[in-house]
Structure formats: C-alpha cells, structure tokens
Design a protein around this motif. Structure first.
Motif, short mmCIF file in Angstrom:
data_model
loop_
_atom_site.label_atom_id
_atom_site.label_comp_id
_atom_site.label_asym_id
_atom_site.label_seq_id
_atom_site.Cartn_x
_atom_site.Cartn_y
_atom_site.Cartn_z
N SER A 28 76.92 -116.13 -3.63
CA SER A 28 77.84 -115.23 -4.33
C SER A 28 77.81 -113.88 -3.65
O SER A 28 76.94 -113.59 -2.83
CB SER A 28 77.43 -115.06 -5.81
N PHE A 29 78.78 -113.01 -3.99
CA PHE A 29 78.85 -111.67 -3.40
C PHE A 29 77.70 -110.80 -3.90
O PHE A 29 77.48 -109.70 -3.41
CB PHE A 29 80.16 -110.96 -3.77
N GLY A 30 76.99 -111.27 -4.94
CA GLY A 30 75.90 -110.51 -5.53
C GLY A 30 75.81 -110.81 -7.01
O GLY A 30 76.79 -111.25 -7.63
N SER A 31 74.67 -110.58 -7.60
CA SER A 31 74.50 -110.81 -9.04
C SER A 31 75.46 -109.92 -9.83
O SER A 31 75.55 -108.72 -9.59
CB SER A 31 73.06 -110.50 -9.46
N GLY A 32 76.18 -110.54 -10.74
CA GLY A 32 77.11 -109.78 -11.57
C GLY A 32 78.50 -109.64 -10.98
O GLY A 32 79.38 -109.08 -11.63
N THR A 33 78.72 -110.16 -9.78
CA THR A 33 80.06 -110.08 -9.18
C THR A 33 80.91 -111.23 -9.68
O THR A 33 80.43 -112.16 -10.32
CB THR A 33 79.98 -110.12 -7.65
N SER A 34 82.19 -111.16 -9.38
CA SER A 34 83.12 -112.18 -9.87
C SER A 34 82.76 -113.57 -9.38
O SER A 34 82.92 -114.57 -10.10
CB SER A 34 84.56 -111.83 -9.46
N SER A 35 82.25 -113.67 -8.14
CA SER A 35 81.89 -114.99 -7.60
C SER A 35 80.67 -115.57 -8.33
O SER A 35 80.55 -116.79 -8.48
CB SER A 35 81.62 -114.91 -6.10
N HIS A 36 79.77 -114.69 -8.77
CA HIS A 36 78.61 -115.14 -9.55
C HIS A 36 79.07 -115.69 -10.90
O HIS A 36 78.67 -116.78 -11.32
CB HIS A 36 77.65 -113.97 -9.75
N ILE A 37 79.95 -114.96 -11.57
CA ILE A 37 80.45 -115.40 -12.87
C ILE A 37 81.23 -116.71 -12.72
O ILE A 37 81.15 -117.61 -13.56
CB ILE A 37 81.33 -114.33 -13.52
N ALA A 38 81.98 -116.85 -11.61
CA ALA A 38 82.72 -118.08 -11.35
C ALA A 38 81.76 -119.28 -11.30
O ALA A 38 82.06 -120.35 -11.85
CB ALA A 38 83.50 -117.97 -10.05
N ILE A 39 80.62 -119.09 -10.65
CA ILE A 39 79.63 -120.16 -10.56
C ILE A 39 79.13 -120.53 -11.95
O ILE A 39 79.09 -121.71 -12.32
CB ILE A 39 78.42 -119.72 -9.70
N GLU A 40 78.78 -119.52 -12.74
CA GLU A 40 78.21 -119.77 -14.06
C GLU A 40 79.21 -120.43 -15.00
O GLU A 40 78.87 -121.35 -15.75
CB GLU A 40 77.70 -118.44 -14.66
N VAL A 41 80.46 -119.96 -14.95
CA VAL A 41 81.49 -120.54 -15.81
C VAL A 41 81.77 -121.99 -15.41
O VAL A 41 81.89 -122.88 -16.26
CB VAL A 41 82.78 -119.71 -15.77
N PHE A 42 81.86 -122.23 -14.09
CA PHE A 42 82.13 -123.58 -13.62
C PHE A 42 80.98 -124.52 -13.97
O PHE A 42 81.20 -125.67 -14.37
CB PHE A 42 82.39 -123.59 -12.11
N LYS A 43 79.76 -124.05 -13.83
CA LYS A 43 78.60 -124.85 -14.21
C LYS A 43 78.69 -125.28 -15.68
O LYS A 43 78.42 -126.43 -16.03
CB LYS A 43 77.30 -124.05 -14.02
N SER A 44 79.10 -124.32 -16.51
CA SER A 44 79.21 -124.60 -17.94
C SER A 44 80.32 -125.60 -18.24
O SER A 44 80.13 -126.55 -19.02
CB SER A 44 79.46 -123.29 -18.70
N LEU A 45 81.47 -125.41 -17.60
CA LEU A 45 82.60 -126.30 -17.83
C LEU A 45 82.35 -127.72 -17.30
O LEU A 45 82.67 -128.71 -17.96
CB LEU A 45 83.86 -125.74 -17.16
N ALA A 46 81.75 -127.78 -16.10
CA ALA A 46 81.53 -129.08 -15.46
C ALA A 46 80.23 -129.75 -15.88
O ALA A 46 79.99 -130.91 -15.55
CB ALA A 46 81.54 -128.92 -13.94
N LYS A 47 79.40 -128.96 -16.61
CA LYS A 47 78.10 -129.47 -17.06
C LYS A 47 77.24 -129.97 -15.89
O LYS A 47 76.74 -131.11 -15.88
CB LYS A 47 78.29 -130.57 -18.11
N ILE A 48 77.12 -129.10 -14.90
CA ILE A 48 76.29 -129.42 -13.73
C ILE A 48 75.27 -128.30 -13.51
O ILE A 48 75.42 -127.19 -14.05
CB ILE A 48 77.13 -129.59 -12.45
N ASP A 49 74.26 -128.58 -12.72
CA ASP A 49 73.23 -127.60 -12.40
C ASP A 49 73.21 -127.37 -10.89
O ASP A 49 72.99 -128.31 -10.13
CB ASP A 49 71.85 -128.10 -12.87
N VAL A 50 73.50 -126.13 -10.48
CA VAL A 50 73.46 -125.77 -9.06
C VAL A 50 72.66 -124.48 -8.92
O VAL A 50 72.44 -123.76 -9.90
CB VAL A 50 74.88 -125.58 -8.46
N SER A 51 72.22 -124.17 -7.72
CA SER A 51 71.42 -122.97 -7.47
C SER A 51 72.29 -121.80 -7.03
O SER A 51 73.15 -121.95 -6.15
CB SER A 51 70.37 -123.25 -6.40
N HIS A 52 72.04 -120.64 -7.63
CA HIS A 52 72.78 -119.42 -7.27
C HIS A 52 71.98 -118.61 -6.25
O HIS A 52 70.80 -118.32 -6.44
CB HIS A 52 73.01 -118.57 -8.53
#
Length: 320
Positions: free
Chosen positions: A154-178
């Motif tokens: 991600s571009f950094g903690s708290g950036t839009s790309s970080h939130i995109a990861i977290e939201v997608f993880k929640s929607l897709a119900k998967i676990d990935v490393s940030h």
C-alpha cells in the motif's frame, strides 16, 4: 473624539489587508505534497503548479514531505504561516487518518481551509507476473488456500490503497498480508521487483507497466470499464458491485489564511483545470477532472470523514 479615533484605527487595519490582497503574490508559493516524488499526486501538483505559477507570475515550488501515512506533510501545512504562501495537497488519507490515529497533531476539521477538489482516479488491482495469477478467481482460490500468504503493498498505513485492501478483505472474506510503504512510488518499485505480490494502485501510475507486461491487471474499481484501459474488467462485473475505491486529490490552506487569497487561488485552480491543455494532460495520465469549489470541497471532506469512520470500524483497519 472617540468616534474619530475608532474610525482612524479601522482605516489603519483595512489598508494593510487591502494592500496585501492587491499585491499578492509577491514571492514564491510552496505547495506541500505529503507523498514522495513520482506518484500521481506529485505529478498532478507539478502540472497544476506550473500553470498556477505562470498565471500568478511567481514561482510555485513543490515540497515533498512523505511519511507517517501523510501526516508529516499535513501537519507541516497546519503549522505554516497562514499568509497564502504555503498550501498543501491532500488525498483520501486526509479524511481517513482521523479514524486511524488517536494522536493526530492537528485537527482535520478545524486546522485547514479546503480550497478545491481537482481530480480523481480509480484504483486498479495489479499483480506481479511472478505470482502467476491473472484473474480474480485465481486470486481468491490462492488466498483461501493459503491464508495470509499473499502480500499486498500500500502507499502507507491509512492511505486509500490500505483501506482498499481492508475493505476488499472484508467483502471477499479472505486473509492477506498488508505491507505499507512511504508512498506509491516505493511500493510500485518493490511490486515490479517481485518483493510483494499485489497492490491497489492508481491507474495512471501502473498503466505503462500493465501495457508493457511488467504488471498484470486483475480488475479495476469502477462502475464501467475505463476508456484508458478497456480490457481491464471491473470488480462490479466480477461480482463485487458494492466495492468502491478511488483516489481523489485537492488543495488546502492553513486556517486563518485570508479569504481574499483563498478566493483568488480557488478561481485560478478552476480556470486551470478547465483549460484544454490541463484536461488533455490529466486524461493522458488516467485522471478525471473534479472541479469542486471551496464550499463544496469542505462539505465533501466532512462527509468523507464520517464515511471513512464507518469503513475503518467495519474493516478493522489499524495503523501498523
């Protein structure tokens, strides 16, 4: 006598303010970018800054102050003298950080004057060719087979790309490393080098690498396929219609910056983004013009802070 004295005093106050407005700008202007050089916001700022300097007949300098999820550069703007010679550029992280950080050294809602929204771009999920994944279904299968193994930069903690990861993880119900970086440029370098697997990136920055085959585009977060990259499927058509993620960009000033200066810069920015030259340049970079007035941008920021608070809470995103 008292009345005359009061009138004289008011005139002495008004004269310097009027003179300042008439003579502004009298020296170089600095625009702080809270990301490293080379990213989308940096390129946008330099394009806008060049035209702004030409119009105002004064140099416009770009000062990159990355780090701490953009809070270092943003705090610098909050502490700057409110004289119209220091402005800041902000992105989604500006409205996300209040929900992520308990100890921000500035108040997002009170320490700044929003000037104008300028542009936005959709996020695209890209993967390193070394990963061997070309489709979203393959990604899902891999992530569920080996939870936490896939790494997302991600571009950094708290950036839009970080939130995109977290939201997608929640929607897709998967676990990935940030894996957070200090900006998109260093994250992209490591992705190209195969040190991380994937990233939600700004389309303008990764499009050349997608076209050259150095990166593989999995899907784009947009309602429809973009004209810039029509071969990239959308998350919506792949079954994730509720997934929304993009990067927006705007300019702010320290609080107490004179209203006359805010109005002047606001008007200049409107003129610049409406020009054929800038619109063409932004389109070539994969950016969409988003001309928004100071008042509208202020309302937008307030809404985004509330929206981000809900998203952060629901996703469980934290600052690493």
């Amino acid at each position: 006598m008292k009345i005359r004295f009061a009138l004289a005093l008011s005139m002495t106050v008004l004269v310097p303010i009027t003179a300042m407005a008439q003579n502004y700008p009298a020296k170089a202007i600095t625009i702080v970018v809270p990301f490293p050089a080379g990213g989308t916001l940096d390129n946008l700022t330099r394009s806008i800054g060049q035209k702004l300097g030409e119009n105002l007949k004064q140099p416009v300098l770009v000062d990159n102050k990355p780090g701490a999820g953009t809070t270092i550069g943003t705090e610098f703007v909050a502490r700057a003298k409110p004289d119209g010679y220091t402005f800041g550029m902000v992105a989604n992280s500006f409205t996300i950080n209040p929900s992520l950080y308990d100890n921000l050294r500035y108040n997002t809602s009170e320490d700044f004057i929003p000037i104008a929204m300028l542009a936005y771009t959709p996020h695209v999920l890209v993967a390193s060719p070394q990963l061997g994944i070309t489709q979203l279904g393959e990604l899902m299968e891999s992530a569920k087979k080996s939870p936490g193994k896939l790494s997302f930069a991600s571009f950094g903690s708290g950036t839009s790309s970080h939130i995109a990861i977290e939201v997608f993880k929640s929607l897709a119900k998967i676990d990935v490393s940030h894996v957070p970086y200090k900006g998109q440029a260093p994250a992209l370098n490591d992705l190209l080098g195969g040190h991380v697997n994937m990233m939600f990136a700004n389309l303008p920055d990764v499009l050349p690498h997608i076209q050259s085959g150095k990166l593989r585009a999995i899907a784009i977060v947009n309602d429809v396929r973009t004209k810039t990259a029509p071969n990239i499927p959308t998350f919506k058509e792949l079954g994730y219609a509720s997934f929304q993620s993009n990067s927006w960009y705007g300019m702010i000033a320290p609080k107490s910056t004179p209203a006359s200066i805010i109005s002047k810069i606001d008007a200049e920015l409107k003129s610049i983004v409406k020009s054929e030259e800038i619109q063409k340049r932004l389109a070539e970079q994969g950016l969409e013009v988003a001309s928004m007035s100071s008042a509208d941008f202020k309302s937008f920021i307030a809404d985004e802070i509330k929206k981000s608070e809900k998203i952060v809470k629901a996703s469980g995103a934290t600052v690493n």
